[in-house]
Design a protein around this motif. Structure first.
Motif, mmCIF file in Angstrom:
data_model
loop_
_atom_site.group_PDB
_atom_site.id
_atom_site.type_symbol
_atom_site.label_atom_id
_atom_site.label_comp_id
_atom_site.label_asym_id
_atom_site.label_seq_id
_atom_site.Cartn_x
_atom_site.Cartn_y
_atom_site.Cartn_z
ATOM 1 N N LEU A 82 0.820 -1.222 0.000
ATOM 2 C CA LEU A 82 0.000 0.000 0.000
ATOM 3 C C LEU A 82 0.850 1.266 0.000
ATOM 4 O O LEU A 82 0.431 2.298 -0.528
ATOM 5 N N GLU A 83 2.042 1.180 0.586
ATOM 6 C CA GLU A 83 2.913 2.359 0.595
ATOM 7 C C GLU A 83 3.293 2.790 -0.822
ATOM 8 O O GLU A 83 3.572 3.963 -1.056
ATOM 9 N N ASP A 84 3.292 1.851 -1.755
ATOM 10 C CA ASP A 84 3.586 2.194 -3.147
ATOM 11 C C ASP A 84 2.374 2.787 -3.870
ATOM 12 O O ASP A 84 2.519 3.359 -4.947
ATOM 13 N N ILE A 85 1.182 2.622 -3.285
ATOM 14 C CA ILE A 85 -0.043 2.996 -3.997
ATOM 15 C C ILE A 85 -0.751 4.210 -3.375
ATOM 16 O O ILE A 85 -1.183 5.125 -4.099
ATOM 17 N N LEU A 86 -0.862 4.212 -2.051
ATOM 18 C CA LEU A 86 -1.713 5.207 -1.385
ATOM 19 C C LEU A 86 -1.022 6.565 -1.191
ATOM 20 O O LEU A 86 0.193 6.628 -1.019
ATOM 21 N N PHE A 87 -1.836 7.609 -1.176
ATOM 22 C CA PHE A 87 -1.421 8.979 -0.846
ATOM 23 C C PHE A 87 -0.328 9.493 -1.781
ATOM 24 O O PHE A 87 0.568 10.217 -1.360
ATOM 25 N N ARG A 88 -0.398 9.062 -3.045
ATOM 26 C CA ARG A 88 0.588 9.494 -4.028
ATOM 27 C C ARG A 88 -0.142 10.103 -5.212
ATOM 28 O O ARG A 88 -1.198 9.637 -5.613
ATOM 29 N N GLU A 89 0.464 11.141 -5.758
ATOM 30 C CA GLU A 89 -0.068 11.727 -6.985
ATOM 31 C C GLU A 89 0.305 10.821 -8.155
ATOM 32 O O GLU A 89 1.169 9.961 -8.023
ATOM 33 N N GLY A 90 -0.343 11.013 -9.303
ATOM 34 C CA GLY A 90 0.043 10.291 -10.505
ATOM 35 C C GLY A 90 -0.871 9.135 -10.833
ATOM 36 O O GLY A 90 -1.983 9.036 -10.307
ATOM 37 N N ASP A 91 -0.373 8.274 -11.699
ATOM 38 C CA ASP A 91 -1.182 7.202 -12.260
ATOM 39 C C ASP A 91 -1.324 6.038 -11.269
ATOM 40 O O ASP A 91 -0.330 5.417 -10.878
ATOM 41 N N ILE A 92 -2.539 5.737 -10.890
ATOM 42 C CA ILE A 92 -2.806 4.698 -9.890
ATOM 43 C C ILE A 92 -2.379 3.321 -10.403
ATOM 44 O O ILE A 92 -1.798 2.524 -9.661
ATOM 45 N N VAL A 93 -2.645 3.057 -11.685
ATOM 46 C CA VAL A 93 -2.283 1.741 -12.238
ATOM 47 C C VAL A 93 -0.766 1.560 -12.238
ATOM 48 O O VAL A 93 -0.250 0.492 -11.880
ATOM 49 N N GLU A 94 -0.035 2.614 -12.609
ATOM 50 C CA GLU A 94 1.438 2.534 -12.580
ATOM 51 C C GLU A 94 1.936 2.268 -11.168
ATOM 52 O O GLU A 94 2.854 1.468 -10.962
ATOM 53 N N HIS A 95 1.344 2.928 -10.199
ATOM 54 C CA HIS A 95 1.743 2.703 -8.797
ATOM 55 C C HIS A 95 1.451 1.256 -8.395
ATOM 56 O O HIS A 95 2.240 0.634 -7.683
ATOM 57 N N GLY A 96 0.314 0.722 -8.862
ATOM 58 C CA GLY A 96 -0.037 -0.664 -8.556
ATOM 59 C C GLY A 96 0.957 -1.641 -9.163
ATOM 60 O O GLY A 96 1.355 -2.621 -8.512
ATOM 61 N N GLU A 97 1.372 -1.350 -10.409
ATOM 62 C CA GLU A 97 2.351 -2.218 -11.057
ATOM 63 C C GLU A 97 3.696 -2.153 -10.340
ATOM 64 O O GLU A 97 4.388 -3.150 -10.168
ATOM 65 N N GLN A 98 4.063 -0.925 -9.898
ATOM 66 C CA GLN A 98 5.315 -0.753 -9.147
ATOM 67 C C GLN A 98 5.242 -1.547 -7.843
ATOM 68 O O GLN A 98 6.215 -2.201 -7.446
ATOM 69 N N ALA A 99 4.090 -1.492 -7.175
ATOM 70 C CA ALA A 99 3.924 -2.225 -5.921
ATOM 71 C C ALA A 99 4.084 -3.725 -6.133
ATOM 72 O O ALA A 99 4.693 -4.422 -5.315
ATOM 73 N N GLU A 100 3.561 -4.212 -7.266
ATOM 74 C CA GLU A 100 3.673 -5.640 -7.590
ATOM 75 C C GLU A 100 5.141 -6.016 -7.820
ATOM 76 O O GLU A 100 5.593 -7.050 -7.327
ATOM 77 N N GLU A 101 5.859 -5.151 -8.548
ATOM 78 C CA GLU A 101 7.295 -5.416 -8.785
ATOM 79 C C GLU A 101 8.067 -5.424 -7.477
ATOM 80 O O GLU A 101 8.898 -6.297 -7.246
ATOM 81 N N ASP A 102 7.782 -4.441 -6.616
ATOM 82 C CA ASP A 102 8.502 -4.338 -5.342
ATOM 83 C C ASP A 102 8.216 -5.529 -4.432
ATOM 84 O O ASP A 102 9.064 -5.914 -3.634
ATOM 85 N N ALA A 103 7.017 -6.097 -4.570
ATOM 86 C CA ALA A 103 6.639 -7.217 -3.718
ATOM 87 C C ALA A 103 7.367 -8.506 -4.119
ATOM 88 O O ALA A 103 7.520 -9.415 -3.306
ATOM 89 N N ASP A 104 7.803 -8.559 -5.380
ATOM 90 C CA ASP A 104 8.467 -9.787 -5.865
ATOM 91 C C ASP A 104 9.940 -9.851 -5.467
ATOM 92 O O ASP A 104 10.549 -8.952 -5.066
#
Ligand SMILES: [Fe+2]
Length: 104
Positions: A82-104
């Motif tokens: 959630l730290e990669d997704i929440l309370f951030r400006e910009g593209d939500i889908v990109e943040h979600g993809e980044q969160a998925e990469e960081d989780a791996d």
């Protein structure tokens, strides 16, 4: 809701997992309450009634937030995502993809 939050026999679940399940059920109920107030406020014509329901919905925001924080303290990996997704400006889908990469 009763015992609907369990998908395994409750007696086989550790106490910590039963608490987690209860807090997940509570989080869902708070989200439902936010949604119900959103819809009631949208159709209510009386301004005083709308103000009361808007105030009540703010309480549900707080309840949802406290439930979520409790759950995140039990699941650090969830918080990290959630730290990669929440309370951030910009593209939500990109943040979600980044969160998925960081989780791996
Ligand atoms: Fe609530």
């Amino acid at each position: 809701m009763g015992f609907d939050q369990y998908h395994e026999p409750p007696k086989e679940l550790p106490e910590k997992t039963r608490t987690f399940a209860r807090m997940m059920a509570s989080l869902i109920e708070e989200a439902e309450a936010i949604n119900w107030y959103e819809q009631r406020i949208a159709v209510e014509k009386d301004s005083q009634a709308r103000a009361i329901m808007t105030n009540a919905q703010k309480e549900e925001f707080k309840h949802f937030g406290m439930d979520l924080e409790f759950l995140l303290r039990q699941k650090p990996a969830w918080r990290t995502t959630l730290e990669d997704i929440l309370f951030r400006e910009g593209d939500i889908v990109e943040h979600g993809e980044q969160a998925e990469e960081d989780a791996d």
